[in-house]
Design an enzyme around this catalytic site. Sequence first.
Site, PDB file in Angstrom:
ATOM      1  CB  CYS B  52     -27.175 -75.032   8.303  1.00 49.35           C
ATOM      2  SG  CYS B  52     -25.520 -75.480   7.764  1.00 49.35           S
ATOM      3  CB  CYS B  55     -24.834 -71.873   9.854  1.00 50.58           C
ATOM      4  SG  CYS B  55     -25.342 -71.678   8.133  1.00 50.58           S
ATOM      5  CG  HIS B 121     -26.585 -72.149   4.418  1.00 49.73           C
ATOM      6  ND1 HIS B 121     -26.252 -73.280   5.118  1.00 49.73           N
ATOM      7  CD2 HIS B 121     -27.688 -72.485   3.678  1.00 49.73           C
ATOM      8  CE1 HIS B 121     -27.113 -74.255   4.830  1.00 49.73           C
ATOM      9  NE2 HIS B 121     -27.989 -73.795   3.953  1.00 49.73           N
ATOM     10  CG  ASN B 166     -18.527 -86.297  -1.563  1.00 48.45           C
ATOM     11  OD1 ASN B 166     -17.799 -86.644  -2.479  1.00 48.45           O
ATOM     12  ND2 ASN B 166     -18.628 -86.973  -0.429  1.00 48.45           N
ATOM     13  CB  SER B 174     -26.701 -85.038   3.637  1.00 47.36           C
ATOM     14  OG  SER B 174     -25.704 -84.906   4.615  1.00 47.36           O
ATOM     15  CG  HIS B 177     -22.558 -74.257   5.300  1.00 42.54           C
ATOM     16  ND1 HIS B 177     -23.108 -73.323   6.145  1.00 42.54           N
ATOM     17  CD2 HIS B 177     -21.274 -73.866   5.102  1.00 42.54           C
ATOM     18  CE1 HIS B 177     -22.193 -72.420   6.446  1.00 42.54           C
ATOM     19  NE2 HIS B 177     -21.074 -72.737   5.828  1.00 42.54           N
ATOM     20  CG  HIS B 179     -19.245 -79.442   3.942  1.00 39.47           C
ATOM     21  ND1 HIS B 179     -20.499 -79.386   3.353  1.00 39.47           N
ATOM     22  CD2 HIS B 179     -19.051 -80.747   4.239  1.00 39.47           C
ATOM     23  CE1 HIS B 179     -21.036 -80.590   3.317  1.00 39.47           C
ATOM     24  NE2 HIS B 179     -20.181 -81.453   3.844  1.00 39.47           N
ATOM     25  CD  GLN B 181     -16.675 -85.653   4.490  1.00 37.66           C
ATOM     26  OE1 GLN B 181     -16.223 -86.439   5.322  1.00 37.66           O
ATOM     27  NE2 GLN B 181     -17.775 -85.901   3.799  1.00 37.66           N
TER      28      GLN B 181
HETATM   29  O1  LIG Z   1     -19.369 -88.043   5.129  1.00 33.92           O
HETATM   30  P1  LIG Z   1     -20.745 -87.763   4.581  1.00 33.92           P
HETATM   31  O2  LIG Z   1     -20.836 -86.412   3.915  1.00 33.92           O
HETATM   32  O3  LIG Z   1     -21.830 -88.018   5.590  1.00 33.92           O
HETATM   33  O4  LIG Z   1     -20.974 -88.873   3.451  1.00 33.92           O
HETATM   34  C1  LIG Z   1     -20.695 -88.735   2.074  1.00 33.92           C
HETATM   35  O5  LIG Z   1     -19.296 -88.807   1.797  1.00 33.92           O
HETATM   36  C2  LIG Z   1     -18.644 -90.029   2.149  1.00 33.92           C
HETATM   37  C3  LIG Z   1     -17.197 -89.957   1.675  1.00 33.92           C
HETATM   38  O6  LIG Z   1     -17.084 -89.814   0.283  1.00 33.92           O
HETATM   39  C4  LIG Z   1     -19.367 -91.237   1.553  1.00 33.92           C
HETATM   40  O7  LIG Z   1     -18.824 -92.412   2.108  1.00 33.92           O
HETATM   41  C5  LIG Z   1     -20.870 -91.208   1.852  1.00 33.92           C
HETATM   42  O8  LIG Z   1     -21.498 -92.267   1.173  1.00 33.92           O
HETATM   43  C6  LIG Z   1     -21.424 -89.855   1.372  1.00 33.92           C
HETATM   44  O9  LIG Z   1     -22.826 -89.785   1.632  1.00 33.92           O
END
Ligand SMILES: O=P(O)(O)O[C@H]1O[C@H](CO)[C@@H](O)[C@H](O)[C@H]1O
Lengths: 361, 361
Positions: B52, B55, B121, B166, B174, B177, B179, B181
């Site tokens: 990961c 991590c 994790h 997300n 994806s 873990h 997190h 943004q």
């Molecule tokens: O930034 P990541 O985690 O790679 O990407 C994820 O969040 C982003 C922000 O919402 C989106 O634009 C991507 O489509 C999503 O896969």
Amino acid sequence: TQQFDFTNHSHRRHNPLTNTYVLCSPHRAKRPWQGAREEVKKTNLPDYDPKCYLCPGNIRATGDVNPKFDSTFIFTNDYPAVKLDQPDYTEEEESDTLKGRLLKTEGVKGKCFVICFSPNHNLTIPIMTIKELVKVVNTWQKLYNDLQTEALSGDAPYKYLQIFENKGFAMGCSNPHPHGQAWCLDVVPTEVDHELENMGNYHRKYHSHLLGDYIKLELEEKERVVLENDSFIVVVPYWALWPFETLVMSKEHLTSTADFNEKHKTDLASILKKLTTKYDNLFNTSFPYSMGIHQAPLKCSEEEKNASWFHMHFYPPLLRSATVKKFCVGFEMLGEPQRDLTSEQAAARLIELNGDKHFME
Amino acid sequence: TQQFDFTNHSHRRHNPLTNTYVLCSPHRAKRPWQGAREEVKKTNLPDYDPKCYLCPGNIRATGDVNPKFDSTFIFTNDYPAVKLDQPDYTEEEESDTLKGRLLKTEGVKGKCFVICFSPNHNLTIPIMTIKELVKVVNTWQKLYNDLQTEALSGDAPYKYLQIFENKGFAMGCSNPHPHGQAWCLDVVPTEVDHELENMGNYHRKYHSHLLGDYIKLELEEKERVVLENDSFIVVVPYWALWPFETLVMSKEHLTSTADFNEKHKTDLASILKKLTTKYDNLFNTSFPYSMGIHQAPLKCSEEEKNASWFHMHFYPPLLRSATVKKFCVGFEMLGEPQRDLTSEQAAARLIELNGDKHFME
Ligand SMILES: O=P(O)(O)O[C@H]1O[C@H](CO)[C@@H](O)[C@H](O)[C@H]1O
Ligand SMILES: O=P(O)(O)O[C@H]1O[C@H](CO)[C@@H](O)[C@H](O)[C@H]1O
């Protein structure tokens, strides 16, 4: 000093139809994909499925039996989002109470239809013949005309007909039998309302049509034009959100399918077949999308009618392969729609693909 | 004559924050589900995953090594959607050419961060302790304050900080873990801009706050209030689009996390833990969602700052079970957002769920 480079530097593009923005981060297309890469599943569907509620002669969930149709078949949705048979809603609150200010509600009446494109359980638009596709276009046109007659005579409160197709499980479609839907409402839905408003504003300001002008511009610049025939043009719009989003427009000013002659119908059938063939050939898969028609409301002012311009949006979710799609999630939901590759990059890929021969042939 | 019944008749509800509508078709919740019903997968993730990139102590895609962090850890996104280091964009076209009218573009600069909630994790918000969650809130607050200092001193062109998470593969995440943004831009993104405009209009018209008034109303009506503590309230908004969408609001007028004291931080940590516990308990699954904070821009007028009101949106996609989600597709994309069950029905389900004990305990 460094030059601003559209394929490398972040920028926002304005969508003049909806008056919103899309954030474009082209350098992000370079990031390694860490998500799954599944195998392409080639599903082999039969011509006829005894358990499919859309196949000819089969029983639907409500007990109704489909006729043994041999062409396009339209019926009223058994679980419609809107119905004609409901009481009127009257706002009880005064507008100067908190409730009156903040909780605004309108009743919505209407009718929902399901349109089976073909009796054949495993045909999709790119695989249907142009002759078969013309029947679908005929059905769209006849439905518009019939509902408009009801609306104008006052027999039904219809204002707008939204025709659309959700294709593929990725787009919430639960039955692979090729079909679209049509929801007819007594209000103009938000997205259409915004487009009509912005096209109307453009017309008042410049005395010409937003989409008519846009077609001129795209034909000059050429790099976003994916397909073209006598009556229609397909572009990846400058402001596209979905990676391979396209916009199909009539070249002359047709406000709705009511304005279509036979040539328009064949040309639309033909360009839809080519476009969806390119889509399928992009990732060698039956390409998922939501698509639909935007056209003049069934009942509206002359001005609104003239501001309308027949067009179709294709919103396909796939990004990198048959199984890796673009997610419109966190930032997109809370901030602003965002894309990685540019519209020009997407158009370049679609342009070079074969639109005449499907990968399964 | 029949009475209008919100649980049976279609209607549209107005969203005063965005000035758009949601079509609500409550009777549609009765349709049989024909899509798949998969088993709930109980994933057993390890505390630490050597592969990961989030991590502690591991190597990221770019070669950077994570420190052996033992709390919340924030770093600059290796594949950011926006960067500071790019040339300015200057519109070359005159506004009276077709290109100037139709292809409007702005350069966008900024900075993107990844916030690991915990070194562990396999922890998610409902499973973290309040003490651990306060560290996440601290990180959000510190980031806002630091970027605001840079913005106000003119060291960086920042205007708005969009913090979000997300969660779950269904929401495009994806890496499991835990997190979030944070994307900091030199523009105010569309969605935030619309909210600020509508809250500003409301304030000018009624001399009080849209969300302050809305909280009063929800506390009177009670049926949509899911959780409440001294500082925060959680409701299923009257105009919710997603089946179990919620809105978290500060009860008093806090314009951003910069206004938070220690008590606010603990209260936010506590209500987020309870809300996400209820979510997980709804379908006995680790509930996917996108969530994020809307607050005052880093740099704006006093009027805009006063129109802001700290709130968080939770947009979860699940509809009927851990694996059946709501699709915002055809009609939603082309016409108008649509939902089946009413906000009041969703709130009733969330209210009765346990928010203190997670189903895995
Ligand atoms: O930034 P990541 O985690 O790679 O990407 C994820 O969040 C982003 C922000 O919402 C989106 O634009 C991507 O489509 C999503 O896969
Ligand atoms: O009407 P269907 O096919 O059951 O449902 C599908 O299309 C509708 C209209 O876009 C959406 O609201 C549903 O979420 C989707 O599953």
